[in-house]
Design an enzyme around this catalytic site. Structure first.
Site, short mmCIF file in Angstrom:
data_model
loop_
_atom_site.label_atom_id
_atom_site.label_comp_id
_atom_site.label_asym_id
_atom_site.label_seq_id
_atom_site.Cartn_x
_atom_site.Cartn_y
_atom_site.Cartn_z
N ILE A 181 0.82 -1.21 0.00
CA ILE A 181 0.00 0.00 0.00
C ILE A 181 0.86 1.26 0.00
CG2 ILE A 181 -1.95 1.13 1.17
CD1 ILE A 181 -2.52 -1.64 -0.10
N HIS B 128 -6.59 3.83 -2.61
CA HIS B 128 -6.58 2.95 -1.44
C HIS B 128 -7.50 3.52 -0.37
CE1 HIS B 128 -5.36 0.74 2.08
NE2 HIS B 128 -5.05 1.87 2.68
N GLU C 89 -9.20 -2.33 2.83
CA GLU C 89 -9.09 -3.17 4.03
C GLU C 89 -10.14 -4.28 3.95
OE1 GLU C 89 -9.05 -1.12 7.81
OE2 GLU C 89 -10.27 -2.70 8.68
N HIS D 82 -2.90 -4.26 11.42
CA HIS D 82 -3.03 -3.61 12.73
C HIS D 82 -2.39 -4.42 13.85
CE1 HIS D 82 -6.13 -1.84 10.20
NE2 HIS D 82 -5.87 -0.74 10.87
N1 GLN Z 1 0.15 5.03 1.33
C1 GLN Z 1 -0.13 5.14 2.72
C2 GLN Z 1 0.74 4.16 3.49
O1 GLN Z 1 1.02 3.13 2.99
C3 GLN Z 1 -1.58 4.86 3.03
C4 GLN Z 1 -1.89 5.00 4.49
C5 GLN Z 1 -3.36 4.92 4.86
O2 GLN Z 1 -4.16 4.36 4.16
N2 GLN Z 1 -3.74 5.46 5.98
O3 GLN Z 1 1.15 4.41 4.58
ZN ZN Z 2 -4.94 2.35 4.66
#
Ligand code: GLN
Ligand code: ZN
Length: 762
Positions: A441, A651, A675, A704
């Site tokens: 991500i 995302h 998620e 998490h």
């Molecule tokens: N690109 C961000 C990361 O990987 C996304 C963080 C998020 O969704 N809060 O940290």
């Molecule tokens: Zn995120």
């Protein structure tokens, strides 16, 4: 006759100067100070606030707004709604230490007992701990906290108004961990009301004249059956004989149908928000002929933004309200918990700009000034009104605030050149991705060394070149690691970013950073949201150098990483002098420039994160369509400037996507990562059912927790996804960024993720 009126607030920042509470609590957790020392610091901070509010001229000061962690958690404790696992984890609460440890176990968990879940407090950036209430939950009152905090103020000669979360809101915010069919926590109302009756009696016997019961849940859409319960609750509490006067408080939005219910309730006062969305409360109050038998605590100073109030306009509102209530007191719209403490601590700030701002301490001054204006007449505060007018005019006319070049920019078409199906072919011809492509991500672990390097840059111990080299070294390591593991679309790891909003805020014109503007996000986590003070533009590329450096190290496609317009707004203090959609459009245009520059620099995949899109959804359903329109349009504006072959990702996290599925479709990103692991991939079926036509990467790893999911577990998740959604449009990725994780679990899990994908491909 001059009206009698009081100045009051619902609550004040808890942390004290220099985040003292945070430091004390963390020192307690680390075993560096004992329970006595922590309780002593807390008491001192409360007394300081008491003195500060009294000296500022606040007539009625609240108590029990203090919390070691969270006021909803305090309410669960108050009512004895403590999960069995936390009772077991800390069985002995005969000492202060035992009590604190059980309380913190609920908040943070222990090795064996996971914490309560945490979620957003309405549409703020504060998070509360979700009470766990099942059909068998029993309640027992422990009123020691509100009683002690009341008594300690009495010792100072101050009779405070204790503030408590009201019974309806407490139950509506709870969840049933047993998921018992047909049961809702609100069904427990009749068990809870007697405890509140008892609590009111104890407060009265301690000398409380007023008590405040917060019912912000009433500004969200509630069916008639819930409103009937509200009526019943306050009929019962009102009928209690030995009690303080009751002030029912709501904030953050309009009361709607709940207003007539509260107006009829046998309570002595209502606190109502008259700012922003809640301005409609004025009409609502007029429509029912006012609340002539009640005290109105009028929230005319915005409790959540950081802008100096328009005192003259607020006085006008107060004047109108005088005819609509038995008495009118002046207050902030909500607790001042949501704003930083004091503008005067911002020593680097241009004094002219500082005059436009109002943090908690300044808001209190505004409230006291308005109270004087209301009781003594405008002339009595003439000088202050004049200063206020000058400051508002300086803001309105400032060349920082309104920049013609930004305002005149033509908004281009929001559509990509061609629909997704055509783009997908063009993208495949340059990306050559395998089936079920793997990616992450964006962020990789933020190590102590990275934070140290950033601190050294700030203090001048590291110069810009040395800092750049430190970041480049990290990027090299992150790229090498991803190649070793065998991921398909790589990231540079975001080592240079302190925070995904702050990082861009620091580089965009129109954003302002603070030094001491801390606000509580949850527990001991405080953030310093940037302030969007004026028209936003991008003076220079922001990420191109890092992204192209990372791309130069690998033959695999590198994904550039940006924060989307909605998230930039959601995690900042937003200007109040134009619609949020206009501000979002400016941010989107700035991001569009960056997206186009990344493409021109050879970056073939670009992700624009919008984790805040769902959480910013307005509280009232009637307001959601308008919000989603500007939210979706700003995303499209940011991302539609590229050619077909450039792949746009987005995302989102924080699970509940049900309300925004159509918006996700309308955003038209080529790929969305979401998620999903904690909800057993349920989102995949939802996407399919909604007819989502593009590619999706449901997270297969709940980032998490430090737990490493096995290959089998990830294969299991992927099988669920493939059963519900076409495999040729599926991606494999974690739930969210990895910045809070440590390298050992990141490596192990990404290896498992790639291995699971390889197994499924064959
Ligand atoms: N690109 C961000 C990361 O990987 C996304 C963080 C998020 O969704 N809060 O940290
Ligand atoms: Zn995120």
């Amino acid at each position: 006759m001059t009206p009698s009126s009081q100045a009051t607030v619902h609550g004040y920042p808890r942390q004290g100067a220099d985040r003292r509470l945070k430091k004390a609590v963390e020192a307690y957790w680390a075993g560096r100070i004992d329970a006595d020392a922590l309780l002593g610091t807390a008491r001192e901070l409360r007394l300081r606030n008491l003195v500060e509010l009294r000296d500022a001229g606040v007539d009625e000061i609240p108590s029990n707004y203090f919390s070691f962690y969270d006021h909803v958690l305090d309410t669960a404790w108050l009512l004895g709604a403590i999960p069995q696992r936390h009772l077991d984890a800390v069985p002995d609460v005969s000492s202060d230490k035992g009590r604190l440890d059980r309380y913190f176990a609920m908040a943070r968990g222990t090795a064996e007992a996971p914490p309560q879940e945490m979620t957003k407090w309405f549409d703020t950036n504060y998070h509360y701990l979700v009470p766990e209430l099942g059909p068998d939950t029993t309640f027992t009152l422990d009123a020691s906290k509100p009683l002690e905090e009341f008594a300690e103020a009495v010792e100072q000669g101050v009779t405070t108004r204790p503030v408590l979360v009201g019974p309806v809101t407490f139950l509506l915010l709870a969840k049933d961990p047993t998921a018992t069919e047909g049961f809702r926590p609100l069904d427990l109302l009749d068990k809870v009301i007697p405890l509140y009756v008892d609590l009111l009696r104890q407060l009265r016997e301690a000398g409380a004249e007023w008590v405040q019961l917060d019912e912000p849940a009433l500004v969200t859409d509630q069916p008639a059956e819930v409103l009937a319960k509200v009526a019943r609750t306050y009929a019962t509490l009102g009928a209690a004989t030995n009690r303080p006067k009751i002030l029912v408080a709501s904030y953050f939005d309009r009361l709607g149908d709940a207003l007539p219910v509260l107006a009829k309730a046998p309570v002595e006062g209502l606190a109502i928000d008259f700012t922003n969305n809640a301005a409609a409360n004025l009409k609502g109050l007029a429509a029912i002929g006012g609340i002539q038998d009640k005290r109105l605590v009028a929230g005319v100073v915005n409790g959540r933004n950081i802008w100096a109030a328009d005192l003259s306009a607020a006085l006008g509102t107060l004047g109108t309200l005088l005819g609509l209530a038995g008495s009118v007191d002046v207050a902030a719209s909500s607790s001042l918990l949501h704003v930083p403490h004091d503008v005067t601590l911002e020593t680097d700030l241009d004094p002219e700009i500082a005059g436009w701002l109002s943090f908690a301490r300044q808001k209190v001054q505004e409230i006291v000034t308005l109270r004087r204006g209301l009781t003594e007449g405008r002339a009595a505060i003439g000088t202050l009104l004049h200063v206020n007018e000058t400051r508002l005019a300086s803001r309105a006319n400032s060349p920082i605030v309104k920049v013609p070049a930004v305002r005149e920019r033509v908004v281009p078409d929001l559509h990509r050149d061609n629909p997704y199906c055509q783009r997908a072919k063009a993208q495949q011809s340059q990306l050559h991705l395998p089936e079920l492509p793997t990616t992450t991500i964006g962020s990789f672990p933020q190590t102590a060394e990275l934070r140290k390097a950033r601190a050294a840059l700030r203090t001048g111990k590291l110069d810009a070149d040395a800092y750049r080299e430190a970041m480049r070294a990290e990027i090299r390591a992150v790229i090498a690691e991803q190649e070793r593991i065998g991921l398909d679309v790589l990231v540079h790891g975001e080592p240079e970013r302190n925070d995904m909003v702050q990082y861009f805020g620091e580089q965009l014109t129109g954003f302002l950073a603070t030094q001491q503007g801390w606000v509580q996000s949850y527990g001991t986590r405080y953030v310093r949201p940037p302030i969007i003070v004026g028209d936003v533009s991008r003076p220079a590329p922001m990420t191109v150098e890092w992204a192209t450096y990372a791309q130069s190290l690998t033959d695999k496609p590198l994904k550039g990483m940006l924060t989307g317009p909605v998230t930039m707004l959601a995690w900042s203090f937003v200007r109040d002098d134009q619609p949020e959609g206009d501000t979002a459009r400016q941010v989107a245009l700035a991001l569009r420039d960056e997206v186009v520059d990344l493409e021109a620099a050879g970056v073939k995949v670009i992700q624009v994160d919008e984790p805040a899109l769902r959480e910013t959804l307005p509280l009232r359903a009637a307001d959601r369509a308008a919000y989603l329109e500007w939210a979706v349009n700003s995303f499209r504006l940011a991302t539609s400037g590229v050619r077909d072959e450039t792949q746009i990702h987005t995302h989102m996290c924080y699970a509940e996507f049900g309300d925004v599925l159509q918006a996700i479709i309308d955003m038209d990103a080529d790929v969305i990562s979401l998620e999903a692991a904690r909800s057993a991939m349920a989102i995949v079926a939802d996407l399919a059912a909604a007819g989502y036509p593009n590619e999706a990467g449901p997270g297969v790893w709940d980032i998490h927790s430090p737990r490493v999911p096995s290959v089998e577990e990830i294969v299991g998740h992927l099988r669920v996804a493939i059963a519900a959604f076409p495999a040729e449009r599926l991606w494999v990725n974690p739930d969210c960024g990895l910045k809070t994780r440590a390298y050992p679990e990141v490596k192990a899990t990404l290896e498992n993720l790639v291995e699971a994908t390889v197994q499924l491909r064959s």
